[in-house]
Design an enzyme around this catalytic site. Structure first.
Site, mmCIF file in Angstrom:
data_model
loop_
_atom_site.group_PDB
_atom_site.id
_atom_site.type_symbol
_atom_site.label_atom_id
_atom_site.label_comp_id
_atom_site.label_asym_id
_atom_site.label_seq_id
_atom_site.Cartn_x
_atom_site.Cartn_y
_atom_site.Cartn_z
ATOM 1 N N CYS A 261 -47.012 90.585 -11.959
ATOM 2 C CA CYS A 261 -46.613 89.461 -12.822
ATOM 3 C C CYS A 261 -45.646 89.877 -13.927
ATOM 4 O O CYS A 261 -44.631 89.213 -14.154
ATOM 5 C CB CYS A 261 -47.847 88.790 -13.414
ATOM 6 S SG CYS A 261 -49.061 89.943 -14.081
ATOM 7 N N HIS B 213 -47.740 85.833 -20.156
ATOM 8 C CA HIS B 213 -47.377 87.169 -20.635
ATOM 9 C C HIS B 213 -46.085 87.095 -21.446
ATOM 10 O O HIS B 213 -45.169 86.333 -21.119
ATOM 11 C CB HIS B 213 -47.134 88.116 -19.457
ATOM 12 C CG HIS B 213 -48.365 88.486 -18.692
ATOM 13 N ND1 HIS B 213 -49.639 88.171 -19.094
ATOM 14 C CD2 HIS B 213 -48.508 89.167 -17.506
ATOM 15 C CE1 HIS B 213 -50.514 88.641 -18.204
ATOM 16 N NE2 HIS B 213 -49.845 89.247 -17.244
#
Length: 329
Positions: A126, A234
């Protein structure tokens, strides 16, 4: 198209089902697959209930494509069995990413490398995905020499157990710990396990996967990955040194014209990417675009994306969409 979702009851699996519905992927039959304890459970998809099945039963049902998000060990064991049965596997674990015989794909960058022979396709980590989506168009123009990245990663990247830990700590409840320390009101500089070189696996994924996706082993990458108590996505502070100089106006133009990127960069009105706004969206958000005055040809960026969507489920489904659109499955 018959679509198997392996790990359908997990955090990423649930988001995969949501994204498949939202993007109207051509699913004629859904095959939800999970561990033995979940077999027989009902999963609702577009108003229809489907029974969760086990691995072998899923293979016997002959899906066209299997979207895997069930962990590395499961992928190592079962992805080849699906592939042997002629099923195209798109795998979200770390199992196949650095395998030289497997493609590591971010559709905006290198989907054109895919062929009908690719039966196991790897989805990158990710934190790597959002970084390379932003850096690939700049690499094409200015050629990257070195990347220094610090990540601020959501607890959702760890899974349900971490979400529960944060919820418990916020409520003052003692419970099972996903991390060796409290995560509420804390920052833990430890994502995944430590390797012999003192870096974590997560940090080394950013090094190795970036070089593979951008197809350039000369790019130097160093990373520090930190877990913080957010759930929306994130964030990354990225310092990138280019071989050639750049113009900031041109950098902003290149980014704003590149697929999958939204530029949020107006400090006059405090506009910059934040996980609270990236949550639930498929784009990569880029802001705080500024020159590094300490050395030549160097740029600072702040990059944010929903790690369960573009960082996992959406990227997987975009790969499947490319395969369908190009008649590769």
């Amino acid at each position: 198209m018959k679509v198997a979702v392996v790990g359908a009851t997990g955090l990423v699996g649930e988001v995969m089902l949501k994204v498949l519905a939202e993007r109207d992927f051509p699913v004629s039959e859904l095959i939800p697959v999970a561990s033995e304890r979940s077999i027989g459970k009902l999963i609702s998809f577009k108003g229809t209930d489907y029974k969760v099945v086990g691995m072998q039963q899923a293979i016997d049902m002959k899906p066209d494509v299997a979207l895997f998000s069930a962990g590395g060990n499961t992928s190592m064991e079962w992805a080849p069995k699906f592939a042997e049965a002629g099923i195209t596997v798109i795998d979200n674990s770390s199992a196949w990413r650095m395998d030289h015989s497997k493609k590591l794909v971010v559709p905006e960058i290198n989907a054109n490398a895919l062929t009908s022979e690719d039966k196991i396709i790897a989805n990158p980590n990710c934190s790597t995905i959002q970084m390379v989506v932003a850096l690939a168009p700049l690499h094409k123009k200015y050629k990257i020499k070195r990347i220094v990245v610090s990540t601020y990663q959501s607890i959702t990247g760890t899974g349900v157990k971490a979400v529960k830990q944060l919820e418990n700590e916020m409520a003052g409840i003692k419970g099972e710990m996903a991390y060796p320390y409290p995560i509420h009101q804390n920052a833990i500089p430890h994502c995944d396990v430590f390797e012999d070189n003192g870096y974590t696996k997560e940090e080394m994924k950013l090094v190795r996967e970036t070089q593979k996706i951008l197809d350039d082993r000369t790019i130097a990458v160093t990373a520090t990955a930190v877990r913080i108590p957010t759930a929306g996505g994130h964030s990354e502070a990225v310092n990138v040194e280019f071989q050639n100089d750049f113009d900031l106006t041109e950098v902003r133009h290149i980014l704003s014209q590149s697929p999958g990127i939204v530029v949020q960069d107006n400090i006059d009105v405090n506009t910059y990417p934040m996980p609270i706004y990236a949550n639930g969206k498929d784009d990569v958000f880029v802001g705080r675009i500024r020159r590094d005055g300490s050395q030549p040809n160097t740029l600072n960026l702040w990059i944010v994306s929903d790690n369960l969507r573009k960082g996992a489920a959406t990227n997987t489904i975009q790969i499947a969409e490319y395969l369908v659109a190009n008649k590769l499955i």
